[in-house]
Design a protein around this motif. Sequence first.
Motif, short mmCIF file in Angstrom:
data_model
loop_
_atom_site.label_atom_id
_atom_site.label_comp_id
_atom_site.label_asym_id
_atom_site.label_seq_id
_atom_site.Cartn_x
_atom_site.Cartn_y
_atom_site.Cartn_z
N ASP A 122 0.82 -1.21 0.00
CA ASP A 122 0.00 0.00 0.00
C ASP A 122 0.85 1.27 0.00
N ASP A 123 2.04 1.18 0.62
CA ASP A 123 2.92 2.36 0.63
C ASP A 123 3.92 2.35 -0.52
N LYS A 124 3.63 1.55 -1.55
CA LYS A 124 4.41 1.49 -2.80
C LYS A 124 5.78 0.81 -2.68
N THR A 125 5.97 0.00 -1.63
CA THR A 125 7.21 -0.77 -1.50
C THR A 125 7.16 -1.94 -2.47
N PRO A 126 8.13 -2.06 -3.37
CA PRO A 126 8.12 -3.17 -4.34
C PRO A 126 8.54 -4.49 -3.68
N TYR A 127 7.91 -5.59 -4.14
CA TYR A 127 8.29 -6.91 -3.66
C TYR A 127 7.94 -7.97 -4.70
N ILE A 128 8.58 -9.12 -4.55
CA ILE A 128 8.28 -10.28 -5.39
C ILE A 128 8.05 -11.48 -4.47
#
Length: 138
Positions: free
Chosen positions: A43-49
């Motif tokens: 939600d806070d735009k932190t990228p992840y895979i």
Amino acid sequence: MKKIITLTLIFFSLITLNAQIGLTKAEIIEEFGTTFEEDKTTDDKTPYIVYEKEFDTKASGKYTRKSAFYFTENKSKELICFLRKVIEPSSEINSFVKYYNGKGYVKINELKWKNYENNIAYELEIDDGSCILSVYRD
């Protein structure tokens, strides 16, 4: 024999949990492969895979382990892993606790350990039937 192989795989995957903190996204993909869920953001735009891997244990039977890698940009604009979360059935918590109690890390509380040699924390929580291990630099 199948149980020995499964336990060996779990053991080696647990050993390498701290090794990904500080790696670039490209290095994570090189180590784990290109078969991951499409790039996501919190939600806070932190990228992840997220990677998925099948396991079969005595405690849980067959299940899918999810490993999520969260990234932040460094000064060179590379994505660097700052957090890894491993999600398994809550029935796997005893295996995690036994493993980390035996590692010789400093026990912060019943479900948190810290390796002061590399400043990595290992923290467990149970949420909605899942055991979630968070690994991060502390």
